[in-house]
Design an enzyme around this catalytic site. Structure first.
Site, PDB file in Angstrom:
ATOM      1  N   GLN A  31       0.828  -1.200   0.000  1.00 19.09           N
ATOM      2  CA  GLN A  31       0.000   0.000   0.000  1.00 19.09           C
ATOM      3  C   GLN A  31       0.868   1.256   0.000  1.00 19.09           C
ATOM      4  OE1 GLN A  31      -2.130  -0.716   3.678  1.00 19.09           O
ATOM      5  NE2 GLN A  31      -0.225  -1.308   4.670  1.00 19.09           N
ATOM      6  N   ASP A 157      -7.649  -4.933  14.423  1.00 17.24           N
ATOM      7  CA  ASP A 157      -7.419  -3.496  14.266  1.00 17.24           C
ATOM      8  C   ASP A 157      -7.040  -3.280  12.805  1.00 17.24           C
ATOM      9  OD1 ASP A 157      -6.638  -0.890  14.415  1.00 17.24           O
ATOM     10  OD2 ASP A 157      -5.044  -1.209  15.904  1.00 17.24           O
ATOM     11  N   SER A 158      -8.043  -3.385  11.926  1.00 12.41           N
ATOM     12  CA  SER A 158      -7.740  -3.475  10.505  1.00 12.41           C
ATOM     13  C   SER A 158      -8.011  -2.173   9.774  1.00 12.41           C
ATOM     14  CB  SER A 158      -8.609  -4.569   9.875  1.00 12.41           C
ATOM     15  OG  SER A 158      -9.957  -4.157   9.895  1.00 12.41           O
TER      16      SER A 158
END
Lengths: 296, 520
Positions: A31, A157-158
């Site tokens: 990313q 915790d995405s």
């Protein structure tokens, strides 16, 4: 010259933050990672152009995703955090002496490196001076497949359900989390927002899939100014403990943990979600809690 | 540029068409011809159809020809949906674009480039799917009354072609793997026996590979068939990558086969319905073109043709890398799936030198019966509960199609979902049907049976009658019954079981597959 960071909250709504400078910008294997400095929110991290955390409001998210389950589970010792490479969730977990180990599974090692360098407010704990953290830099879905009956608490915790976090919103992931938890385990997840249509759809889909794996599924809410609409939800899925009936105000108060957002009152109130949210949730349950609340 | 496609010409001299050859079966050994050298020097960077379409766009020609949407302007809704770039190249044959029925310029060049890339003497662009390629292949090789040797696990399109041309099938029993319940390849000795028993047969059909990735010894079959003046026809619907990947099973053209139908749109990445028909040096390609033109459209789609052209270029230039990646994705998935337990993702360990001469490692076939679930049940759960669509499930196996478009994280999802399905649904496997090969009893040719006087009966009361239509699960589209075959109790029980497990059955006139047409 003025420099602004802008995120499209929908096709027709934008959210902009004035930026003093860009501290980091790089495309990792997974990313685009950017860190900015801003007058209003301090430093903030974005992934693929989406706001992940700001120094000013990250406490809300991290306290709510951590203290709610920790105040319900009477002895959470072995914790799994999936995602959370910014360290905020781990920082909150380390406030509990009962926590023996934290396994942090983050797909993108570069996020951890960048956060440790530019966002010490959340990530300084990742130097592991506590000795409690084990790092796994891999796909969360792959990691969890090999775990069974290991954890007291799993915190998902995405990022959002597109991009690298996609696999963490699937039924196969939630099912594997169920398998990885002990018989009295709890899973808490970042549950998107109920407000804008697209987010609400993702929120419903996540709920629908969690309901398939866990018998007790609730959502709770917090107000997070830099996330779309500001109204954000968390999922609370549990094998045994009830989020309110098994929550002991007294036990938590005795721990003497300092918080800025979370309080026992907030804990209780957070589970009382607005009518339209109850409706959205009940629409995707075959026969669950929110359906009953709606008298259906 | 050819140097970048090792394998494409491996081992064989470049075949070329013998211009003097008149009939289809006038065998002459191909000798080194000048065209061979020429083909080696072809520039696989080129894509003539694509280039012609690009040029056409700049010419701003005023269209007073079909199609009537006129570059999309006449159908706004469709243009919004498909995009203007797509509509602009949906054009008719015209001088700058050549004509699929009679190629003389850009299509001809593109076909020559494709022939070069595949190591064939000639390549035809096909726009009616591999079904049409298979039919043209059969029609080119046999006519009314000719015998044709083939394994029973052929695709329905092969038998459909026999209805059209009146050829007589001679089935070779493909061995069955009892544990997996799948048909394998043909043993060379079985092919030889069929050839001895039917010395006047005109051709042998080979699946290269089967849907599950299993290859027969095509080189030996070619040698044998040619010794007996028979053609070898290869159904390579699932074998495009054999021509471009490294260390793949033998591709039909490289093995010396005479005609091959190749589904470029499966592992090759072109648009659905686009395909190649390849011919070897022994075959008169002009005759083949005539047979193609019997049934193929005269309005060949340039969307499909440009997709063939661009995909051929991509495979010729990058095929080795592309298929290496797919192989490593699949082999990772296979290891992880086998680690889950009860599932068996099989591969080259099955190779036995004969009925499984080789195995296509890019195929992800998973045997599911030990979980107590039929392949079709796992297939349904994957789609309904996990939003994962796989290629097909049969009685005992699941096939996930992995290709150039797949991402690592999607592979993880598939593996995790399979692991979850086992955790949630695993049950005792007693009572699961063990599939076995049902030897077909051919009573009439497919054509005679198809056109005969017939009556409709409930399937369960049809034992002992000769059927006049197909019954098959789709996919994979391999007939349980073909026209002209005797219906037995065993077959009726199999159909009932397939229905119970949720297979999509089709082929009969009766859309619900309750009734079947039988000969009067």
């Amino acid at each position: 010259m003025e420099l602004w960071f802008t995120e499209n909250h929908t096709k027709n709504v934008r959210f902009s933050v004035k930026v003093t400078k860009q501290l980091y910008s790089h495309r990792s294997e997974f990313q685009s990672i950017d860190v900015f400095e801003s007058p209003e929110f301090g430093r903030f991290l974005t992934l693929d152009g989406y706001m992940m955390l700001t120094e000013k409001d990250e406490f809300i998210y991290h306290e709510m995703i951590t203290h709610v389950p920790m105040a319900v589970h009477p002895h959470a010792e072995n914790i799994l955090v999936i995602g959370g490479g910014d360290g905020g969730t781990v920082r909150e977990l380390l406030k509990y002496d009962c926590v023996k180990s934290i396994d942090l599974v983050e797909i993108d090692e570069e996020v951890v490196e960048v956060c440790m360098k530019y966002l010490p407010q959340t990530a300084s704990c990742l130097d592991n001076s506590s000795g409690k953290i084990r790092f796994y830099f891999e796909d969360g879905l792959k990691y969890i497949r090999h775990c069974s009956n290991m954890y007291d608490l799993i915190i998902v915790d995405s990022t959002d359900p597109f991009g690298p976090g996609e696999g963490l919103f699937t039924m196969e992931f939630y099912g594997n989390c169920f398998k990885a938890l002990k018989d009295d385990g709890i899973m808490v997840n970042q549950h998107e927002s109920p407000f804008y249509d697209e987010d609400a759809f993702a929120m419903q889909r996540a709920h629908k899939r969690i309901v398939n794996s866990f018998d007790m599924c609730r959502v709770y809410q917090a107000h997070i100014p830099t996330y779309p609409s500001g109204h954000w939800l968390f999922g609370f899925a549990s094998k045994k403990y009830h989020p309110l009936r098994d929550f002991s105000e007294k036990r938590w108060a005795e721990l003497g943990i300092e918080t800025k957002y979370y309080t026992p009152h907030v804990h209780k109130g957070a589970f009382y979600v607005p009518a339209y949210v109850e409706k959205l949730l009940s629409d995707v349950e075959p026969d669950g809690y929110y359906k009953k609340l709606n008298g259906e | 540029m050819i140097g970048q496609t090792p394998g494409a010409f491996a081992g064989a001299s470049i075949p070329c068409r013998n211009a003097d050859m008149q009939g289809l079966r006038s065998f002459t050994e191909p000798d080194a011809c000048p065209a061979a050298k020429e083909k080696c020097e072809m520039d696989q960077n080129r894509a003539p159809v694509y280039e012609a379409l690009t040029r056409l766009k700049t010419m701003r020609i005023v269209p007073f020809d079909v199609p009537g949407h006129k570059r999309g302007r006449g159908n706004k809704e469709l243009t919004d949906f498909l995009g203007p770039r797509c509509m602009e190249v949906d054009v008719n044959s015209m001088k700058p674009l050549d004509n699929l029925c009679h190629p003389v310029s850009v299509i001809k060049e593109a076909e020559e480039l494709a022939a070069g890339a595949f190591g064939a003497a000639h390549a035809f662009f096909m726009v009616g799917g591999t079904t049409s390629a298979v039919q043209s292949m059969i029609l080119s090789a046999v006519k009314e009354g000719d015998e044709i040797i083939l394994p029973r696990n052929v695709h329905r399109s092969v038998i459909n072609a026999m209805i059209l041309c009146g050829a007589v099938p001679v089935y070779v029993n493909p061995e069955t793997n009892a544990r997996l319940g799948i048909s394998l390849g043909m043993r060379v000795s079985e092919v030889e026996r069929a050839i001895m028993e039917h010395p006047s047969a005109k051709a042998v059909v080979v699946n290269n590979p089967t849907y599950y990735g299993i290859c027969s010894d095509i080189r030996s079959i070619v040698k044998l068939a040619h010794e007996h003046n028979m053609l070898v026809l290869a159904d390579e619907a699932h074998g495009t990558h054999f021509y471009f990947g490294k260390d793949m099973p033998a591709a039909a053209m490289h093995a010396g086969a005479d005609i091959a139908a190749v589904s470029m749109h499966k592992s090759g990445g072109s648009l659905t319905q686009s395909s190649f028909l390849l011919t070897g040096p022994r075959v008169n390609s002009d005759h083949v073109r005539q047979m193609i033109n019997l049934t193929q459209t005269t309005s060949g789609s340039y969307l499909l043709m440009s997709s063939l052209d661009i995909s051929r270029r991509n495979l010729a230039l990058n095929g080795v890398r592309i298929f290496d990646r797919i192989r490593s994705l699949v082999s990772y998935a296979r290891e992880e799936i086998n680690e889950i337990g009860d599932y068996y993702a099989y591969s080259r360990e099955l190779v036995n030198g004969d009925s499984i001469f080789d195995f296509d490692e890019t195929k992800l076939s998973v045997h599911t019966l030990d979980t107590g679930l039929a392949g079709i049940e796992v297939y349904d759960i994957l789609r309904d509960d996990y939003d994962i669509q796989t290629e097909f499930g049969d009685m005992g196996n699941l096939l996930a199609y992995v290709s150039v478009g797949d991402r690592e994280k999607d592979i993880e999802r598939l593996i995790s979902a399979l692991s979850e399905i086992r955790r949630r649904f695993k049950r005792d496997k007693t009572g699961m049907l063990e599939t076995e090969y049902i030897n077909p009893m051919v009573m009439e040719t497919p054509r005679t049976a198809f056109y005969a006087d017939k009556e409709q009966l409930p399937i369960e009361r049809s034992a002992g009658r000769v059927c006049s239509e197909f019954v098959m699960c789709y996919p994979p589209g391999i007939p349980i019954l073909a026209p002209g075959e005797l219906i037995t109790d065993q077959i009726i029980a199999y159909i009932a079981y397939a229905k119970e497990k949720g297979c999509t059955l089709l082929g009969t006139e009766d859309i619900d597959t309750e009734l079947i047409n039988v000969l009067k």
